[in-house]
Design a protein around this motif. Structure first.
Motif, PDB file in Angstrom:
ATOM      1  N   ARG A  53      -8.442 -20.647  11.551  1.00 16.66           N
ATOM      2  CA  ARG A  53      -7.670 -19.624  11.558  1.00 16.66           C
ATOM      3  C   ARG A  53      -7.171 -19.325  10.128  1.00 16.66           C
ATOM      4  NH1 ARG A  53      -2.329 -20.340  11.209  1.00 16.66           N
ATOM      5  NH2 ARG A  53      -1.508 -22.541  11.501  1.00 16.66           N
ATOM      6  N   ILE A  54      -6.898 -18.139   9.786  1.00 17.15           N
ATOM      7  CA  ILE A  54      -6.240 -17.691   8.582  1.00 17.15           C
ATOM      8  C   ILE A  54      -5.040 -18.269   8.460  1.00 17.15           C
ATOM      9  CG2 ILE A  54      -5.960 -15.862   6.936  1.00 17.15           C
ATOM     10  CD1 ILE A  54      -9.002 -16.135   7.660  1.00 17.15           C
ATOM     11  N   THR A  55      -4.760 -18.912   7.388  1.00 14.22           N
ATOM     12  CA  THR A  55      -3.266 -19.225   7.419  1.00 14.22           C
ATOM     13  C   THR A  55      -2.089 -18.417   7.297  1.00 14.22           C
ATOM     14  OG1 THR A  55      -3.100 -18.969   4.872  1.00 14.22           O
ATOM     15  CG2 THR A  55      -4.076 -21.021   5.670  1.00 14.22           C
ATOM     16  N   VAL A  56      -0.922 -18.769   7.844  1.00 14.60           N
ATOM     17  CA  VAL A  56       0.028 -17.996   7.954  1.00 14.60           C
ATOM     18  C   VAL A  56       0.542 -17.149   6.477  1.00 14.60           C
ATOM     19  CG1 VAL A  56       2.738 -17.612   8.362  1.00 14.60           C
ATOM     20  CG2 VAL A  56       1.126 -19.089   9.664  1.00 14.60           C
ATOM     21  N   LEU A  57       0.513 -17.950   5.416  1.00 15.91           N
ATOM     22  CA  LEU A  57       0.743 -17.367   4.148  1.00 15.91           C
ATOM     23  C   LEU A  57      -0.365 -16.126   3.953  1.00 15.91           C
ATOM     24  CD1 LEU A  57       2.323 -17.493   1.579  1.00 15.91           C
ATOM     25  CD2 LEU A  57       0.670 -18.953   0.653  1.00 15.91           C
ATOM     26  N   GLU A  58      -1.623 -16.251   4.018  1.00 16.61           N
ATOM     27  CA  GLU A  58      -2.503 -15.301   3.917  1.00 16.61           C
ATOM     28  C   GLU A  58      -2.334 -14.038   4.816  1.00 16.61           C
ATOM     29  OE1 GLU A  58      -6.464 -18.053   2.460  1.00 16.61           O
ATOM     30  OE2 GLU A  58      -6.078 -17.994   4.583  1.00 16.61           O
ATOM     31  N   CYS A  59      -1.825 -14.319   6.242  1.00 15.36           N
ATOM     32  CA  CYS A  59      -1.544 -13.236   7.021  1.00 15.36           C
ATOM     33  C   CYS A  59      -0.408 -12.510   6.469  1.00 15.36           C
ATOM     34  CB  CYS A  59      -1.285 -13.919   8.407  1.00 15.36           C
ATOM     35  SG  CYS A  59      -2.831 -14.401   9.293  1.00 15.36           S
ATOM     36  N   VAL A  60       0.616 -13.404   5.956  1.00 16.90           N
ATOM     37  CA  VAL A  60       1.761 -12.688   5.445  1.00 16.90           C
ATOM     38  C   VAL A  60       1.309 -11.713   4.300  1.00 16.90           C
ATOM     39  CG1 VAL A  60       3.807 -13.026   4.153  1.00 16.90           C
ATOM     40  CG2 VAL A  60       3.516 -14.205   6.237  1.00 16.90           C
ATOM     41  N   ALA A  61       0.364 -12.297   3.524  1.00 13.68           N
ATOM     42  CA  ALA A  61       0.006 -11.412   2.221  1.00 13.68           C
ATOM     43  C   ALA A  61      -0.811 -10.182   2.581  1.00 13.68           C
ATOM     44  CB  ALA A  61      -0.893 -12.279   1.442  1.00 13.68           C
ATOM     45  N   ILE A  62      -1.657 -10.158   3.770  1.00 15.15           N
ATOM     46  CA  ILE A  62      -2.312  -9.005   4.146  1.00 15.15           C
ATOM     47  C   ILE A  62      -1.277  -8.001   4.738  1.00 15.15           C
ATOM     48  CG2 ILE A  62      -4.064  -8.209   5.957  1.00 15.15           C
ATOM     49  CD1 ILE A  62      -5.433 -10.824   6.090  1.00 15.15           C
ATOM     50  N   GLY A  63      -0.184  -8.402   5.359  1.00 17.90           N
ATOM     51  CA  GLY A  63       0.764  -7.658   6.026  1.00 17.90           C
ATOM     52  C   GLY A  63       1.461  -6.926   4.712  1.00 17.90           C
ATOM     53  N   ALA A  64       1.717  -7.958   3.685  1.00 17.00           N
ATOM     54  CA  ALA A  64       2.469  -7.295   2.505  1.00 17.00           C
ATOM     55  C   ALA A  64       1.559  -6.207   1.605  1.00 17.00           C
ATOM     56  CB  ALA A  64       2.866  -8.534   1.647  1.00 17.00           C
ATOM     57  N   TYR A  65       0.361  -6.502   1.465  1.00 16.55           N
ATOM     58  CA  TYR A  65      -0.365  -5.551   0.996  1.00 16.55           C
ATOM     59  C   TYR A  65      -0.364  -4.157   1.623  1.00 16.55           C
ATOM     60  CZ  TYR A  65      -2.134  -9.334  -1.972  1.00 16.55           C
ATOM     61  OH  TYR A  65      -2.135 -10.450  -3.146  1.00 16.55           O
ATOM     62  N   GLY A  66      -0.548  -4.432   2.918  1.00 17.26           N
ATOM     63  CA  GLY A  66      -0.519  -3.107   3.769  1.00 17.26           C
ATOM     64  C   GLY A  66       0.913  -2.390   3.563  1.00 17.26           C
ATOM     65  N   LEU A  67       1.898  -2.936   3.637  1.00 20.63           N
ATOM     66  CA  LEU A  67       3.316  -2.529   3.466  1.00 20.63           C
ATOM     67  C   LEU A  67       3.319  -1.773   2.195  1.00 20.63           C
ATOM     68  CD1 LEU A  67       6.003  -2.021   4.804  1.00 20.63           C
ATOM     69  CD2 LEU A  67       6.568  -4.233   3.808  1.00 20.63           C
ATOM     70  N   PHE A  68       2.657  -2.515   1.127  1.00 24.03           N
ATOM     71  CA  PHE A  68       3.000  -1.927  -0.301  1.00 24.03           C
ATOM     72  C   PHE A  68       2.294  -0.575  -0.173  1.00 24.03           C
ATOM     73  CE2 PHE A  68       0.638  -0.909  -4.234  1.00 24.03           C
ATOM     74  CZ  PHE A  68       1.664  -0.972  -4.882  1.00 24.03           C
ATOM     75  N   VAL A  69       0.923  -0.402   0.512  1.00 21.32           N
ATOM     76  CA  VAL A  69       0.318   0.978   0.490  1.00 21.32           C
ATOM     77  C   VAL A  69       1.150   2.013   1.326  1.00 21.32           C
ATOM     78  CG1 VAL A  69      -1.612   2.206   1.256  1.00 21.32           C
ATOM     79  CG2 VAL A  69      -2.080   0.026   0.241  1.00 21.32           C
ATOM     80  N   PHE A  70       1.606   1.590   2.244  1.00 16.93           N
ATOM     81  CA  PHE A  70       2.631   2.326   3.317  1.00 16.93           C
ATOM     82  C   PHE A  70       3.812   2.763   2.542  1.00 16.93           C
ATOM     83  CE2 PHE A  70       5.891   3.212   6.696  1.00 16.93           C
ATOM     84  CZ  PHE A  70       4.932   3.773   7.583  1.00 16.93           C
ATOM     85  N   MET A  71       4.459   1.833   1.752  1.00 18.91           N
ATOM     86  CA  MET A  71       5.685   2.266   1.274  1.00 18.91           C
ATOM     87  C   MET A  71       5.246   3.246  -0.037  1.00 18.91           C
ATOM     88  SD  MET A  71       8.330   0.938   2.860  1.00 18.91           S
ATOM     89  CE  MET A  71       9.733   0.685   1.950  1.00 18.91           C
ATOM     90  N   LEU A  72       4.208   3.076  -0.729  1.00 15.17           N
ATOM     91  CA  LEU A  72       4.044   3.680  -1.899  1.00 15.17           C
ATOM     92  C   LEU A  72       3.841   5.036  -1.420  1.00 15.17           C
ATOM     93  CD1 LEU A  72       3.154   3.703  -4.917  1.00 15.17           C
ATOM     94  CD2 LEU A  72       0.935   3.163  -4.367  1.00 15.17           C
ATOM     95  N   CYS A  73       3.052   5.426  -0.382  1.00 17.06           N
ATOM     96  CA  CYS A  73       2.548   6.660  -0.156  1.00 17.06           C
ATOM     97  C   CYS A  73       4.020   7.587   0.230  1.00 17.06           C
ATOM     98  CB  CYS A  73       1.761   6.630   1.290  1.00 17.06           C
ATOM     99  SG  CYS A  73       0.268   6.062   1.049  1.00 17.06           S
ATOM    100  N   PHE A  74       5.003   6.923   0.996  1.00 17.40           N
ATOM    101  CA  PHE A  74       6.103   7.407   1.325  1.00 17.40           C
ATOM    102  C   PHE A  74       6.944   7.629  -0.124  1.00 17.40           C
ATOM    103  CE2 PHE A  74       5.503   6.398   5.468  1.00 17.40           C
ATOM    104  CZ  PHE A  74       5.897   7.381   6.413  1.00 17.40           C
ATOM    105  N   GLN A  75       6.988   6.731  -1.042  1.00 15.27           N
ATOM    106  CA  GLN A  75       7.574   6.954  -2.252  1.00 15.27           C
ATOM    107  C   GLN A  75       7.071   8.367  -2.963  1.00 15.27           C
ATOM    108  OE1 GLN A  75      10.147   6.095  -3.741  1.00 15.27           O
ATOM    109  NE2 GLN A  75      10.114   5.762  -5.855  1.00 15.27           N
ATOM    110  N   ILE A  76       5.711   8.414  -3.166  1.00 16.16           N
ATOM    111  CA  ILE A  76       5.074   9.466  -3.813  1.00 16.16           C
ATOM    112  C   ILE A  76       5.279  10.758  -2.912  1.00 16.16           C
ATOM    113  CG2 ILE A  76       2.903  10.543  -4.217  1.00 16.16           C
ATOM    114  CD1 ILE A  76       1.697   7.606  -4.774  1.00 16.16           C
ATOM    115  N   HIS A  77       5.355  10.611  -1.758  1.00 19.17           N
ATOM    116  CA  HIS A  77       5.784  11.793  -0.871  1.00 19.17           C
ATOM    117  C   HIS A  77       7.087  12.338  -1.031  1.00 19.17           C
ATOM    118  CE1 HIS A  77       5.876  14.172   2.967  1.00 19.17           C
ATOM    119  NE2 HIS A  77       7.153  13.598   3.327  1.00 19.17           N
ATOM    120  N   PHE A  78       7.881  11.388  -1.215  1.00 21.13           N
ATOM    121  CA  PHE A  78       9.410  11.966  -1.241  1.00 21.13           C
ATOM    122  C   PHE A  78       9.548  12.414  -2.880  1.00 21.13           C
ATOM    123  CE2 PHE A  78      10.882   8.765   1.785  1.00 21.13           C
ATOM    124  CZ  PHE A  78      11.233   9.498   2.901  1.00 21.13           C
TER     125      PHE A  78
END
Length: 557
Positions: free
Chosen positions: A277-302
């Motif tokens: 299995r992929i380590t918890v840290l790597e899973c968190v990193a995947i989620g963090a990168y995804g959240l970064f894209v999500f938040m960046l899109c809203f930042q530009i939107h605003f």
């Protein structure tokens, strides 16, 4: 018994060069290639254990050539007559208006995250789009003709480019499952010659972007699961998978399907990750990168929407006070805390979607999608509509493609039920005191055969269940949705269904003498079906009797 050999009869010449053996285990191939090992021992059919020597699969030159040809073919099917009609088609009314509101800096509201709309806007600006003069065009009515000065062509073109990437991306995902080249090409044809995919990919809409990011996230996850822990390749694919997952969710919340399915595989190490299995840290990193894209899109939107607009009412007072020109508040107040604004808007999008209770004439229920039983009339060209002929855009799926997916789902489900029954029977026969007389020599032979069968089944079932789970996860959200749903919502599920169909054909049709002509016949049927319905895809004028002949179902009206 010596080390197992790779069954080269199941590979083409190009495939064979990709596989090696180390310590009796096939490496240099995707995990699914282990189905080709035939040693009769259960351990050979188990996932490779952590620490096993394993190298990442590299595509051959032929694969890149095939992908390039698939892209050119797919781009051609989408760019052909892309200027017809020169008028708004169905939901182009909404997305064209959103692009205009970005340009006017007027705050608007939509139930979907902003990435796809931002992409449309930036491409439009790159090619000189301007909505400053409101008299030019307002995107307010379906069928309204574009004025000559409106730069609308790039908006449809960028959708076509994203859509053209679906075919090579499908090919590559199937190759990562060690499916033979010709069958992978068939899968690419299935996605490319689906009329829903083509129509959605040649208009000012967002589903071509959604499907691209979902497919890209899946591919990067498949690559990630092949990499060694703590390697540069592992870090690269953690980053890329996270960004692609973030892209999918930032187009539509329905893009959660692929991150959800692949995330479970990562967390629990279900079959695919070669080193566990992929380590918890790597899973968190995947989620963090995804959240970064999500938040960046809203930042530009605003940042792009400082002025009041028709979306103000969906936001609370503390946000509306920051909008310039809102009639109810003073202008130029300080913008509220960014995470608070994103959280409110993200939740309000879900709530607003749930509040939509209106029915729609072209809506369809989820159970009608697998056989494309309900179409959508996207456009009727009033300038060419007579009592003898007419031209229109009518959204339906390629029935031959959809039928293959349904057949694959049925056969896979039946095979799993049969295997479950076999396992139960074996357990009953082994139960002490069952009264069965057992011949030692025949029992040993039967056990070896059964172990081989069950071992092979583990690989077949793992890939099959993964594709089936992807199909189900993308369908389940629509079981309880009260608002109107449409045929194009089936596209993410269809992606996994096509992969399952390709996998089933690859596994069950092993003889090249049978497989090659069968695949060629199927591809011919897919293309022929598409060509027959091309007038509904490309707004081509045909006789009214010809339209009637194409109405195969009563709800294709």
């Amino acid at each position: 018994m010596g080390p197992p050999d790779v069954a080269l009869d199941a590979l083409d010449a190009g495939d064979a060069a990709l596989y090696k053996k180390q310590d009796g285990v096939a490496v240099g191939a995707p995990h699914a290639a282990r189905v080709l090992l035939d040693d009769g021992r259960d351990r050979e059919f188990e996932p490779l254990r952590p620490g096993a020597r394993h190298s990442v699969t590299h595509l051959a030159r032929a694969d890149y050539v095939i992908e390039a040809l698939l892209f050119v073919m797919a781009l051609g099917t989408r760019m052909f007559r892309i200027d017809s009609p020169m008028a708004t088609v169905f939901d182009e009314v909404h997305f064209g208006r959103f692009v205009s509101q970005y340009d006017l800096r007027e705050y608007f509201f939509d139930i979907h995250p902003p990435l796809a709309k931002l992409t449309l806007y930036f491409v439009a600006k790159l090619f000189g789009f301007s909505a400053v003069d409101r008299s030019v065009f307002k995107f307010q009515k379906i069928g309204a003709h574009f004025p000559p000065e409106l730069k609308w062509f790039p908006l449809r073109t960028i959708s076509a480019v994203f859509g053209a990437l679906h075919a090579p991306l499908m090919y590559r995902c199937c190759r990562k499952l060690a499916i033979e080249r010709l069958v992978c090409i068939m899968a690419a044809f299935m996605i490319n010659f689906d009329m829903v995919n083509v129509i959605e990919s040649r208009l000012i809409l967002t589903d071509s972007q959604l499907l691209f990011y979902c497919g890209l996230a899946l591919y990067f996850m498949l690559e990630l699961w092949d990499t060694e822990p703590y390697s540069r390749a592992r870090a690269k694919y953690v980053l890329l998978a996270g960004l692609a997952c973030g892209g999918a969710i930032s187009v539509k919340y329905t893009g959660l399907g692929t991150p959800g399915v692949t995330g479970l595989v990562c967390l629990f190490g279900l079959y695919f990750p070669v080193y566990g299995r992929i380590t918890v840290l790597e899973c968190v990193a995947i989620g963090a990168y995804g959240l970064f894209v999500f938040m960046l899109c809203f930042q530009i939107h605003f940042l792009l929407l400082p002025n009041g607009g028709d979306g103000d009412g969906f936001m609370p007072t503390w946000f509306r006070m920051s909008l310039v020109g809102d009639a109810a508040f003073k202008q130029g107040s300080v913008r509220p805390w960014f995470p608070r604004s994103v959280t409110h808007l993200a939740v309000e999008m879900v709530r607003a979607s749930a509040r939509i209770k209106n029915t729609h004439n072209w809506a369809s229920m989820w159970y009608s999608w697998p056989l494309t039983q309900r179409g959508i009339l996207y456009f009727v060209d009033g300038t060419r509509h007579t009592h003898l002929s007419a031209s229109k855009i009518y959204l339906i799926g390629n029935l031959s493609v959809y039928a293959c997916v349904v057949l694959a789902l049925i056969v896979f489900g039946a095979s799993q039920a049969a295997m479950l029954l076999l396992v139960l029977v074996r357990r009953l026969r082994k139960r002490p005191g069952s009264g069965n007389s057992i011949n030692i020599s025949s029992s040993s032979s039967s056990s070896s055969t059964g172990s081989n069968l069950l071992g092979s089944h583990r690989i077949y079932a793992a890939v099959g269940w993964f594709c089936t789970a992807g199909w189900l996860v993308n369908m389940v959200p629509y079981l309880d949705i009260t608002r109107a749903t449409f045929l194009y919502h089936y596209l993410p599920a269809l992606w996994y269904g096509i992969m399952l169909a390709a996998w089933m054909l690859h596994v069950f049709v092993r003889s090249q003498k049978v497989r090659v002509p069968l695949v060629l016949v199927l591809m011919t049927i897919f293309v022929a079906n598409f060509v027959y319905f091309a007038p509904w895809v490309y707004n081509m004028e045909i006789l009214n009797t010809a339209h009637k002949q194409r109405q195969w179902f009563s709800r294709w009206n």
